[in-house]
Design a protein around this motif. Structure first.
Motif, PDB file in Angstrom:
ATOM      1  N   TRP A  96       0.897  -1.478  -0.334  1.00  0.00           N
ATOM      2  CA  TRP A  96      -0.052  -0.060   0.096  1.00  0.00           C
ATOM      3  C   TRP A  96       0.861   1.171   0.186  1.00  0.00           C
ATOM      4  O   TRP A  96       1.856   1.395   0.474  1.00  0.00           O
ATOM      5  N   GLN A  97       0.098   2.402  -0.781  1.00  0.00           N
ATOM      6  CA  GLN A  97       1.543   3.208  -0.626  1.00  0.00           C
ATOM      7  C   GLN A  97       0.870   4.305   0.154  1.00  0.00           C
ATOM      8  O   GLN A  97      -0.548   4.784   0.422  1.00  0.00           O
ATOM      9  N   ARG A  98       1.344   4.991   0.797  1.00  0.00           N
ATOM     10  CA  ARG A  98       1.024   6.139   1.680  1.00  0.00           C
ATOM     11  C   ARG A  98       0.208   6.971   0.953  1.00  0.00           C
ATOM     12  O   ARG A  98       0.596   7.918   0.379  1.00  0.00           O
ATOM     13  N   VAL A  99      -1.200   7.475   1.703  1.00  0.00           N
ATOM     14  CA  VAL A  99      -1.538   9.369   0.552  1.00  0.00           C
ATOM     15  C   VAL A  99      -1.772  10.451   1.645  1.00  0.00           C
ATOM     16  O   VAL A  99      -1.303  11.806   0.900  1.00  0.00           O
ATOM     17  N   TRP A 100      -2.045   9.907   3.125  1.00  0.00           N
ATOM     18  CA  TRP A 100      -1.861  11.179   3.905  1.00  0.00           C
ATOM     19  C   TRP A 100      -0.765  11.428   4.599  1.00  0.00           C
ATOM     20  O   TRP A 100      -0.429  10.420   5.142  1.00  0.00           O
ATOM     21  N   ARG A 101      -0.055  12.836   4.550  1.00  0.00           N
ATOM     22  CA  ARG A 101       1.266  12.852   4.297  1.00  0.00           C
ATOM     23  C   ARG A 101       1.486  14.307   6.111  1.00  0.00           C
ATOM     24  O   ARG A 101       1.246  15.491   5.165  1.00  0.00           O
ATOM     25  N   LEU A 139      -8.751  13.352   0.402  1.00  0.00           N
ATOM     26  CA  LEU A 139      -9.898  14.155   0.479  1.00  0.00           C
ATOM     27  C   LEU A 139     -10.207  15.694   0.807  1.00  0.00           C
ATOM     28  O   LEU A 139     -10.596  16.170   0.502  1.00  0.00           O
ATOM     29  N   LYS A 140      -9.032  15.165   1.965  1.00  0.00           N
ATOM     30  CA  LYS A 140      -8.715  17.020   2.389  1.00  0.00           C
ATOM     31  C   LYS A 140      -7.621  17.008   2.833  1.00  0.00           C
ATOM     32  O   LYS A 140      -6.427  16.444   3.505  1.00  0.00           O
ATOM     33  N   THR A 141      -7.272  18.330   2.806  1.00  0.00           N
ATOM     34  CA  THR A 141      -5.738  18.597   2.636  1.00  0.00           C
ATOM     35  C   THR A 141      -5.889  19.782   4.746  1.00  0.00           C
ATOM     36  O   THR A 141      -7.048  20.939   4.755  1.00  0.00           O
ATOM     37  N   LEU A 142      -5.268  19.140   5.611  1.00  0.00           N
ATOM     38  CA  LEU A 142      -5.677  19.882   6.804  1.00  0.00           C
ATOM     39  C   LEU A 142      -4.389  20.821   7.058  1.00  0.00           C
ATOM     40  O   LEU A 142      -3.340  20.314   6.190  1.00  0.00           O
TER      41      LEU A 142
END
Length: 184
Positions: A96-101, A139-142
């Protein structure tokens, strides 16, 4: 000369717009087109697959064995299930590749937010339950302002729950005012 300046200005504006529109963020391609929507519809909670979210800093990605607990048997015609079984047959974890960082200086504990604060995963990750395939980008940029707004809301809730004799909740106050809670 005017033509060269015009071209430079157009290129700079194009690059600025591209940066603003997230063209610089490369899309993540997952090895399996995991349908969150299908699994949520079967009443499998996020923590059913992301099991570390309740007890660790990171949520983690599901190991192959966990997926195969449900998908090992049966003769599925799904190409995605075939990919899953191939990883299992080779004894490999799904890459799996990391999406949220988050930035490296930001400390975030899934355990604190999921188990203690009881936040829904969608608060930070967006409507994952609507997806038929993994998102190529978050989906959201925090931003820090999002975290502060949520912590202010949490502080207000915590203070309302306090006994009248204890008008200040130190830990709730610390959520908002102490930079080292999140920045380490």
């Amino acid at each position: 000369m005017k033509r060269a300046i015009t071209i430079i200005i157009v290129v700079v504006i194009g690059l600025a717009f591209g940066y603003w529109a997230d063209w610089g963020v490369s899309a993540v391609k997952q090895p399996i087109e995991f349908p969150h929507k299908t699994h949520i519809a079967q009443k499998i909670p996020c923590t059913g697959c992301h099991q570390r979210a309740e007890k660790d800093r990171v949520a983690g990605r599901p190991p192959t064995a966990l997926c195969l607990a449900c998908h090992a048997s049966g003769d599925s015609k799904s190409a995605e299930i075939a990919k899953l079984k191939a990883f299992g047959d080779k004894g490999q974890d799904i890459p799996w590749q990391r999406v949220w960082r988050l930035p490296s200086h930001v400390f975030f504990s899934h355990r604190v937010h999921v188990s203690i604060a009881k936040l829904a995963c969608q608060s930070c990750h967006g409507p994952m339950e609507t997806l038929d395939r993994p998102p190529p980008r978050p989906l959201k940029t925090l931003a820090m302002e999002d975290c502060i707004a949520c912590h202010l809301k949490s502080k207000a809730t915590a203070v309302r729950k306090l006994d009248v004799a204890h008008s200040v909740n130190v830990s709730a106050q610390r959520l908002v005012n102490d930079c080292t809670v999140c920045h380490r």
